[in-house]
Design a protein around this motif. Structure first.
Motif, PDB file in Angstrom:
ATOM      1  N   ASP A  36     -31.928  62.153  14.472  1.00  0.00           N
ATOM      2  CA  ASP A  36     -32.022  60.869  14.579  1.00  0.00           C
ATOM      3  C   ASP A  36     -30.868  60.055  14.116  1.00  0.00           C
ATOM      4  O   ASP A  36     -30.436  59.066  13.836  1.00  0.00           O
ATOM      5  N   HIS A  37     -29.419  61.160  13.863  1.00  0.00           N
ATOM      6  CA  HIS A  37     -28.336  60.406  13.495  1.00  0.00           C
ATOM      7  C   HIS A  37     -27.430  59.734  14.766  1.00  0.00           C
ATOM      8  O   HIS A  37     -26.583  59.047  14.240  1.00  0.00           O
ATOM      9  N   THR A  38     -27.779  60.233  15.772  1.00  0.00           N
ATOM     10  CA  THR A  38     -26.899  59.910  17.098  1.00  0.00           C
ATOM     11  C   THR A  38     -27.719  58.945  17.725  1.00  0.00           C
ATOM     12  O   THR A  38     -26.766  57.867  18.363  1.00  0.00           O
ATOM     13  N   TRP A  39     -28.768  58.978  17.950  1.00  0.00           N
ATOM     14  CA  TRP A  39     -29.618  58.284  19.084  1.00  0.00           C
ATOM     15  C   TRP A  39     -31.031  57.969  18.445  1.00  0.00           C
ATOM     16  O   TRP A  39     -31.687  59.190  18.267  1.00  0.00           O
ATOM     17  N   GLN A  40     -31.431  56.801  18.364  1.00  0.00           N
ATOM     18  CA  GLN A  40     -33.040  56.853  18.101  1.00  0.00           C
ATOM     19  C   GLN A  40     -33.438  55.781  19.048  1.00  0.00           C
ATOM     20  O   GLN A  40     -32.912  55.117  19.623  1.00  0.00           O
ATOM     21  N   ALA A  44     -34.051  57.450  23.485  1.00  0.00           N
ATOM     22  CA  ALA A  44     -33.757  58.764  22.881  1.00  0.00           C
ATOM     23  C   ALA A  44     -34.815  59.748  23.267  1.00  0.00           C
ATOM     24  O   ALA A  44     -34.593  60.780  23.442  1.00  0.00           O
ATOM     25  N   TRP A  47     -35.394  60.643  26.656  1.00  0.00           N
ATOM     26  CA  TRP A  47     -34.300  61.496  27.283  1.00  0.00           C
ATOM     27  C   TRP A  47     -34.580  62.831  26.676  1.00  0.00           C
ATOM     28  O   TRP A  47     -34.673  64.017  27.310  1.00  0.00           O
TER      29      TRP A  47
END
Length: 86
Positions: A36-40, A44, A47
C-alpha cells in the motif's frame, strides 16, 4: 549414437525451460510490490485482482509448456528410431 536432431531438440527444450522458469520467477516477484506504499484504493485493488488472474493463466500455460517438453523430445527420438530402422 544420438542424432543431431535429438541433441538440438533437447537443447531447445532446455533453453525454453530456463526461460519459462525465469519468467515464472519474475511473475512471482510482482505481488511483493503490491504493497500500500505505492498505490491504494479500488483501482489498485482491481489492478491487483486482474494481475493475479493473468498470472494464474500464464502460470498454467507455462506449466503446460514444461509438461509437454518430454513428449516433444520423445517424438523426435521416435522419429529418429524410425528413420534409422528404415
Amino acid at each position: 549414437m544420438t542424432s543431431s536432431e535429438i541433441v538440438e531438440c533437447r537443447a531447445d527444450m532446455a533453453a525454453a525451460a530456463t526461460s519459462v522458469r525465469e519468467i515464472l520467477q519474475a511473475l512471482t516477484a510482482v505481488p511483493a510490490l503490491f504493497g500500500d506504499h505505492t498505490w491504494q484504493g479500488p483501482a489498485a485493488d482491481r489492478w491487483a485482482a486482474g494481475w493475479n488472474a493473468r498470472k494464474t493463466q500464464l502460470t498454467r500455460l507455462f506449466d503446460a509448456v514444461l509438461a509437454e517438453q518430454p513428449h516433444l523430445i520423445a517424438r523426435v527420438e521416435e522419429a529418429e528410431r524410425r528413420k534409422a530402422a528404415s
